[in-house]
Design an enzyme around this catalytic site. Structure first.
Site, short mmCIF file in Angstrom:
data_model
loop_
_atom_site.label_atom_id
_atom_site.label_comp_id
_atom_site.label_asym_id
_atom_site.label_seq_id
_atom_site.Cartn_x
_atom_site.Cartn_y
_atom_site.Cartn_z
N ASP A 159 0.85 -1.19 0.00
CA ASP A 159 0.00 0.00 0.00
C ASP A 159 0.88 1.23 0.00
O ASP A 159 2.07 1.16 -0.34
CB ASP A 159 -0.91 -0.04 1.24
CG ASP A 159 -2.22 0.71 1.05
OD1 ASP A 159 -2.17 1.88 0.61
OD2 ASP A 159 -3.29 0.14 1.34
N HIS A 199 -4.86 6.06 3.14
CA HIS A 199 -5.39 4.77 2.72
C HIS A 199 -4.74 3.63 3.48
O HIS A 199 -5.42 2.73 4.00
CB HIS A 199 -5.18 4.58 1.21
CG HIS A 199 -5.81 3.35 0.66
ND1 HIS A 199 -5.14 2.16 0.53
CD2 HIS A 199 -7.07 3.12 0.21
CE1 HIS A 199 -5.95 1.24 0.02
NE2 HIS A 199 -7.13 1.80 -0.19
N SER A 359 -10.95 -2.25 -1.23
CA SER A 359 -9.74 -2.37 -0.41
C SER A 359 -10.13 -2.77 1.01
O SER A 359 -9.54 -3.67 1.61
CB SER A 359 -8.98 -1.05 -0.35
OG SER A 359 -8.37 -0.76 -1.57
#
Length: 642
Positions: A159, A199, A359
């Site tokens: 990520d 994120h 996700s």
């Protein structure tokens, strides 16, 4: 195509840039080129080959000037270096500069190169060129709770950055020294920590957060491949997987999950790397993508060995995001909550926020792994909630092939729940419409094929066959004359000690049968070149054989496992065009057959533990046969279903 040791196959991946979005995207195009000999000529024709460029279906994602060169498996390091030297030499003679950015020596052997696209036309050794592409990240999720805290699991999260000081993940996240994220594009990019970490922090919190985590004892290892805009490259993802592979070789652990919260266009190289991770006992979990599209068009979601997760909302319906939404289709294994998921926020060390996307859905399934990858998948499917999603918004083909399963974590992780035989249906893509067209369905590593069938939505099919490829069965469905396409459906199963083999009928019109008392008939196929919708009917009372009509050939799938027992159930209707046959509780469906009674049959469809047979509308009569198997409980005698 002929090959000699002097020829080296290449695969180049052209890169692409992406618009800035909070989505998981990766992409990879491919160019197929003929193999060329040492004398710079085509080995078949003696002339320079014409390159066929299969362009990226997302033009905006291409990154000009960067290529991944993938050599054939088994290529020695010396050959790789020789290829690099020859590429540099040939380009230099034409005035082009070639810069080698990275080399790969794990699942893929090759290198990342920066050069002019004109150099593509100078290569003396071209085989295929998958183009290198960008990917974006995907957001969003829902929360599952598990009785297993994931204490033995190492999760490698590929990520962007993670705010490791956040109270949710403090002491639970290791920021590794790997960083292969591309530079941000655009003049308005500000690298605030909260933006770069947003994120990754949210996803890490879903996995192992002290309050929001589904597996609070799992250790998260960040492998950074996305930049502050949520963009990455296929080359970076490949390098990240090589880093993980090397780390695990140096320091083996019992349970490994590789979480890929990004998606993008089809990438052969990325899929290959994922397949290699699974072959080395890692569970690889990928987001399906947030594009309201077929997940089979994206990587790594399209790789069959990956567990691909779509997203649903709080009502267990497909997640929507404006014009986008969760991907779907046969490449999705199951869905998990992915709408307004609350987890750690990178705005401050005690902040929380809600985000949505596949996700987050993938992160919900990434907490625990103490079994083989294929057993983890079957465990997830076994405990999932079925038939809650309304697929009316999907096309007919996607309604047929998308699994209607929403993840629900089990009370505890087991290699096989209660010693049960676990099976799933694996659909192929739809074949073309030419009468000779066919499609193939395969099982994953560690699964055994216990049944094989075909389905034609318009009712035109000539049946299915089974072939062996590399020691593994392949279920092949054949389109018929004037057919409009057919699907192959393999029934893939796991249980300790399960071994299956296939026996063909000796001649047309003769039954295929199992040999030996320890093997049970678990499935039948039929194939006819003379008529449409021919069917093979399992007959356990006749020596475990598959009976067929004149002009029809068959395959019998015969399986053995300790204490395995199988029985046949039938349902015949004289006045309905649909019938259903369900296995009793404790028994598992291994084969679903349509029994022809003179009417046109679209084909059998296995749904969960039930066999559904559909006849052509308006035609009276349909019949179905289901093979139900189980591993007999030790504490009781086998009971035969009725």
């Amino acid at each position: 195509m002929r090959c000699t040791s002097a020829w080296i196959g290449w695969a180049l991946c052209l890169c692409a840039s992406l618009a800035v979005r909070a989505q998981d995207y990766t992409e990879d195009d491919e160019m197929i080129l003929d193999l060329v000999g040492e004398d710079r000529t085509d080995p078949e024709t003696g002339t320079d080959p014409a390159a066929e460029f299969i362009r990226c279906n997302k033009v905006a994602w291409r990154i000009p000037g960067q290529y991944i060169v993938v050599l054939r498996q088994g290529t020695h390091e010396s050959q790789l270096q020789r290829t690099i030297r020859r590429l540099r030499s040939k380009a230099a003679r034409r005035g082009y500069l070639v810069e080698i950015l990275q080399t790969y020596s794990g699942a893929l052997r090759g290198f990342l190169v920066k050069m002019s696209s004109d150099v593509l036309h100078l290569q003396p050794h071209r085989d295929f060129f998958p183009q290198k592409l960008h990917f974006l990240i995907t957001c969003q999720i829902h929360h599952l709770s598990s009785a297993d805290d994931g204490g033995r699991t190492q999760v490698y999260l590929m990520d962007g950055s993670v705010q490791s000081s956040h109270r949710e993940v403090e002491g639970r996240v290791l920021i590794t020294d790997f960083n292969n994220a591309p530079e941000e594009d655009g003049v308005r990019v500000h690298r605030q920590a909260s933006q770069c970490d947003s994120h990754g922090t949210h996803v890490a919190g879903i996995v192992s957060g002290s309050d929001s985590g589904v597996a609070r004892g799992a250790a998260v290892n960040l492998v950074r491949v996305l930049n502050c805009q949520g963009k990455g490259t296929v080359s970076g993802a490949l390098a990240g997987m090589e880093y993980i592979r090397a780390t695990l070789l140096a320091r083996p652990v019992d349970a490994v999950v590789v979480l890929l919260p990004f998606a993008g266009g089809l990438s052969r190289s990325l899929n290959t790397a994922c397949r290699d991770m699974v072959a080395n006992s890692a569970v690889v979990i990928a987001a399906a993508g947030n594009y309201r599209d077929d997940a089979c068009l994206y990587s790594p979601a399209s790789e069959p060995e990956v567990i691909t997760v779509g997203a649903v909302n709080s009502m267990d319906q497909l997640m929507s995001q404006g014009a986008g939404g969760t991907n779907f289709g046969r490449c999705v294994d199951l869905f998990a909550p992915g709408d307004d998921i609350v987890s750690a926020s990178s705005d401050c060390s005690t902040c929380f926020t809600s985000r949505s996307g596949t996700s987050q859905a993938a992160a919900h399934t990434a907490g625990t792994q103490i079994a083989s990858p294929v057993h983890v998948l079957h465990m997830m499917l076994h405990y999932s909630i079925s038939n809650t999603i309304d697929f009316l918004s999907l096309s007919e083909s996607h309604r047929l092939t998308t699994p209607n399963l929403v993840a629900a974590m089990p009370p505890a992780i087991k290699t096989s729940p209660n010693g049960e035989l676990l099976c799933r249906s694996v659909w192929s893509e739809r074949s073309g419409v030419v009468s000779t067209d066919r499609v193939i369905s395969r099982c994953r590593q560690g699964e055994e094929m216990m049944g094989c069938s075909s389905y034609a939505p318009e009712g035109v099919r000539v049946g299915e066959t089974i072939t062996m490829n590399g020691g593994h069965m392949e279920c092949i469905a054949h389109n018929g004359p004037a057919g409009k396409g057919v699907y192959a459906v393999a029934r893939c199963c796991v249980i300790s000690g399960l071994r299956c083999q296939v026996h063909a009928s000796p001649e047309q019109g003769q039954a295929a049968q199992c040999v030996g008392p320890q093997h049970h008939l678990t499935g039948c196929t039929s194939m006819s070149t003379a008529e449409i919708s021919s069917d093979s009917h399992p007959r356990h009372s006749q020596g475990k054989r598959c009976t067929v009509k004149e002009g029809v050939t068959s395959h019998a799938i015969c399986c053995h496992a300790p204490s395995l027992e199988c029985n046949l159930l039938e349902n015949i209707s004289a006045d309905k065009d649909q019938v259903e046959v369900s296995c009793p509780s404790g028994w598992t469906l291994t084969d679903c057959s349509a029994v022809s009674r003179g009417s046109a049959i679209l084909g059998p469809v296995a749904k969960g533990n039930s066999c559904h047979v559909y006849g052509v509308t308006g035609v009276d009569g349909a019949a179905g046969a289901a093979v139900c198997c189980r591993v007999a409980p030790l504490e009781q005698q086998a009971a035969t279903p009725h």
